[in-house]
Design a protein around this motif. Sequence first.
Motif, PDB file in Angstrom:
ATOM      1  N   LEU A 163       6.318  -9.222  -7.792  1.00  0.00           N
ATOM      2  CA  LEU A 163       6.533  -8.824  -9.187  1.00  0.00           C
ATOM      3  C   LEU A 163       5.681  -7.602  -9.532  1.00  0.00           C
ATOM      4  O   LEU A 163       6.144  -6.680 -10.200  1.00  0.00           O
ATOM      5  N   ALA A 164       4.430  -7.603  -9.081  1.00  0.00           N
ATOM      6  CA  ALA A 164       3.555  -6.453  -9.339  1.00  0.00           C
ATOM      7  C   ALA A 164       4.138  -5.186  -8.721  1.00  0.00           C
ATOM      8  O   ALA A 164       4.146  -4.123  -9.356  1.00  0.00           O
ATOM      9  N   LYS A 165       4.657  -5.304  -7.509  1.00  0.00           N
ATOM     10  CA  LYS A 165       5.299  -4.142  -6.867  1.00  0.00           C
ATOM     11  C   LYS A 165       6.509  -3.704  -7.687  1.00  0.00           C
ATOM     12  O   LYS A 165       6.684  -2.518  -7.961  1.00  0.00           O
ATOM     13  N   PHE A 166       7.338  -4.662  -8.081  1.00  0.00           N
ATOM     14  CA  PHE A 166       8.549  -4.378  -8.840  1.00  0.00           C
ATOM     15  C   PHE A 166       8.230  -3.718 -10.185  1.00  0.00           C
ATOM     16  O   PHE A 166       8.918  -2.798 -10.623  1.00  0.00           O
ATOM     17  N   PHE A 167       7.160  -4.191 -10.849  1.00  0.00           N
ATOM     18  CA  PHE A 167       6.750  -3.639 -12.144  1.00  0.00           C
ATOM     19  C   PHE A 167       5.916  -2.367 -11.987  1.00  0.00           C
ATOM     20  O   PHE A 167       5.448  -1.813 -12.962  1.00  0.00           O
ATOM     21  N   ASN A 168       5.715  -1.950 -10.732  1.00  0.00           N
ATOM     22  CA  ASN A 168       4.922  -0.756 -10.428  1.00  0.00           C
ATOM     23  C   ASN A 168       3.496  -0.871 -10.983  1.00  0.00           C
ATOM     24  O   ASN A 168       2.962   0.055 -11.585  1.00  0.00           O
ATOM     25  N   ARG A 169       2.891  -2.034 -10.750  1.00  0.00           N
ATOM     26  CA  ARG A 169       1.525  -2.314 -11.203  1.00  0.00           C
ATOM     27  C   ARG A 169       0.559  -2.091 -10.040  1.00  0.00           C
ATOM     28  O   ARG A 169       0.917  -2.279  -8.879  1.00  0.00           O
ATOM     29  N   PRO A 170      -0.677  -1.737 -10.341  1.00  0.00           N
ATOM     30  CA  PRO A 170      -1.678  -1.680  -9.275  1.00  0.00           C
ATOM     31  C   PRO A 170      -1.885  -3.092  -8.721  1.00  0.00           C
ATOM     32  O   PRO A 170      -2.097  -4.031  -9.480  1.00  0.00           O
ATOM     33  N   VAL A 171      -1.798  -3.221  -7.401  1.00  0.00           N
ATOM     34  CA  VAL A 171      -1.931  -4.539  -6.777  1.00  0.00           C
ATOM     35  C   VAL A 171      -2.802  -4.438  -5.527  1.00  0.00           C
ATOM     36  O   VAL A 171      -2.659  -3.513  -4.730  1.00  0.00           O
ATOM     37  N   HIS A 172      -3.718  -5.394  -5.424  1.00  0.00           N
ATOM     38  CA  HIS A 172      -4.601  -5.506  -4.258  1.00  0.00           C
ATOM     39  C   HIS A 172      -4.513  -6.934  -3.725  1.00  0.00           C
ATOM     40  O   HIS A 172      -4.438  -7.885  -4.506  1.00  0.00           O
ATOM     41  N   VAL A 173      -4.559  -7.050  -2.411  1.00  0.00           N
ATOM     42  CA  VAL A 173      -4.561  -8.359  -1.758  1.00  0.00           C
ATOM     43  C   VAL A 173      -5.707  -8.409  -0.770  1.00  0.00           C
ATOM     44  O   VAL A 173      -5.881  -7.489   0.043  1.00  0.00           O
ATOM     45  N   PHE A 174      -6.486  -9.485  -0.840  1.00  0.00           N
ATOM     46  CA  PHE A 174      -7.486  -9.758   0.182  1.00  0.00           C
ATOM     47  C   PHE A 174      -6.801 -10.632   1.210  1.00  0.00           C
ATOM     48  O   PHE A 174      -6.383 -11.752   0.907  1.00  0.00           O
ATOM     49  N   ASP A 175      -6.656 -10.103   2.431  1.00  0.00           N
ATOM     50  CA  ASP A 175      -5.991 -10.823   3.514  1.00  0.00           C
ATOM     51  C   ASP A 175      -7.035 -11.676   4.236  1.00  0.00           C
ATOM     52  O   ASP A 175      -7.937 -11.153   4.887  1.00  0.00           O
ATOM     53  N   GLN A 176      -6.892 -12.986   4.111  1.00  0.00           N
ATOM     54  CA  GLN A 176      -7.859 -13.916   4.709  1.00  0.00           C
ATOM     55  C   GLN A 176      -7.777 -13.961   6.238  1.00  0.00           C
ATOM     56  O   GLN A 176      -8.691 -14.478   6.868  1.00  0.00           O
ATOM     57  N   ASN A 177      -6.700 -13.417   6.834  1.00  0.00           N
ATOM     58  CA  ASN A 177      -6.637 -13.355   8.302  1.00  0.00           C
ATOM     59  C   ASN A 177      -7.620 -12.349   8.860  1.00  0.00           C
ATOM     60  O   ASN A 177      -8.223 -12.576   9.912  1.00  0.00           O
ATOM     61  N   VAL A 178      -7.758 -11.212   8.180  1.00  0.00           N
ATOM     62  CA  VAL A 178      -8.600 -10.122   8.708  1.00  0.00           C
ATOM     63  C   VAL A 178      -9.818  -9.848   7.820  1.00  0.00           C
ATOM     64  O   VAL A 178     -10.626  -8.976   8.146  1.00  0.00           O
ATOM     65  N   ASN A 179      -9.916 -10.579   6.703  1.00  0.00           N
ATOM     66  CA  ASN A 179     -11.047 -10.445   5.779  1.00  0.00           C
ATOM     67  C   ASN A 179     -11.232  -9.023   5.270  1.00  0.00           C
ATOM     68  O   ASN A 179     -12.339  -8.481   5.266  1.00  0.00           O
ATOM     69  N   LYS A 180     -10.116  -8.430   4.821  1.00  0.00           N
ATOM     70  CA  LYS A 180     -10.135  -7.077   4.268  1.00  0.00           C
ATOM     71  C   LYS A 180      -9.225  -7.008   3.057  1.00  0.00           C
ATOM     72  O   LYS A 180      -8.231  -7.729   2.963  1.00  0.00           O
ATOM     73  N   TRP A 181      -9.559  -6.088   2.154  1.00  0.00           N
ATOM     74  CA  TRP A 181      -8.734  -5.794   0.983  1.00  0.00           C
ATOM     75  C   TRP A 181      -7.710  -4.726   1.324  1.00  0.00           C
ATOM     76  O   TRP A 181      -8.007  -3.784   2.069  1.00  0.00           O
ATOM     77  N   TYR A 182      -6.535  -4.854   0.708  1.00  0.00           N
ATOM     78  CA  TYR A 182      -5.465  -3.863   0.868  1.00  0.00           C
ATOM     79  C   TYR A 182      -4.855  -3.559  -0.492  1.00  0.00           C
ATOM     80  O   TYR A 182      -4.769  -4.432  -1.350  1.00  0.00           O
ATOM     81  N   ALA A 183      -4.415  -2.318  -0.656  1.00  0.00           N
ATOM     82  CA  ALA A 183      -3.692  -1.888  -1.853  1.00  0.00           C
ATOM     83  C   ALA A 183      -2.270  -1.537  -1.445  1.00  0.00           C
ATOM     84  O   ALA A 183      -2.042  -1.034  -0.341  1.00  0.00           O
ATOM     85  N   TRP A 184      -1.325  -1.766  -2.331  1.00  0.00           N
ATOM     86  CA  TRP A 184       0.076  -1.400  -2.092  1.00  0.00           C
ATOM     87  C   TRP A 184       0.281   0.014  -2.625  1.00  0.00           C
ATOM     88  O   TRP A 184       0.190   0.254  -3.824  1.00  0.00           O
TER      89      TRP A 184
END
Length: 180
Positions: free
Chosen positions: A118-139
């Motif tokens: 939904l955040a991608k669809f609404f063109n909102r700033p979105v960050h995800v912390f990936d628990q597999n690699v323990n790093k933050w990512y931005a779309w």
Amino acid sequence: MSNSEYYLYSGGLKGAEEAFGQCAEKNGINEINFSFDGHKCARNKNITLLNDDELKKGNISMEIVSARMGRRYSQADKIRRVFQLIFHMVNKGYQVVAIGWIQPDKTVKGGTGWGVELAKFFNRPVHVFDQNVNKWYAWENNEWIEDVPVISHKTFCGTGTRNLSDSGKKAIEDLFTRSF
């Protein structure tokens, strides 16, 4: 801007949402948790109980959700209410911050993934912390890029997995320390 001018929108569930709420409370951030009858929250602070009509404002075809997420949902009626709730969280919180697992198809695992989509669809700033690699990512530009977020908008959605790891919890705490 003072901390009291910020608003966290969440679902108050056990795990990531509970940790977001605890950090918001500790930092003097306003916290609003959306729920509906029969939905069990771990955070019982500032609950906004959505009725059926309010939930329906976030309604979307499960076929669209399945296509966007690249998966099928066997209990469509049960998950639909959760997806409707997530709509309200993302709709109210401009910036979206999530804890979970980024999948090879660039979606995020579970219900958290719908909030991210939904955040991608609404063109909102979105960050995800990936628990597999323990790093933050931005779309950005239809790709996940490594990035270290700060909360930069006065309304934000904090969401994520119920299976919060120690590193995921620390990522939330560090996010609040950097931001406030």
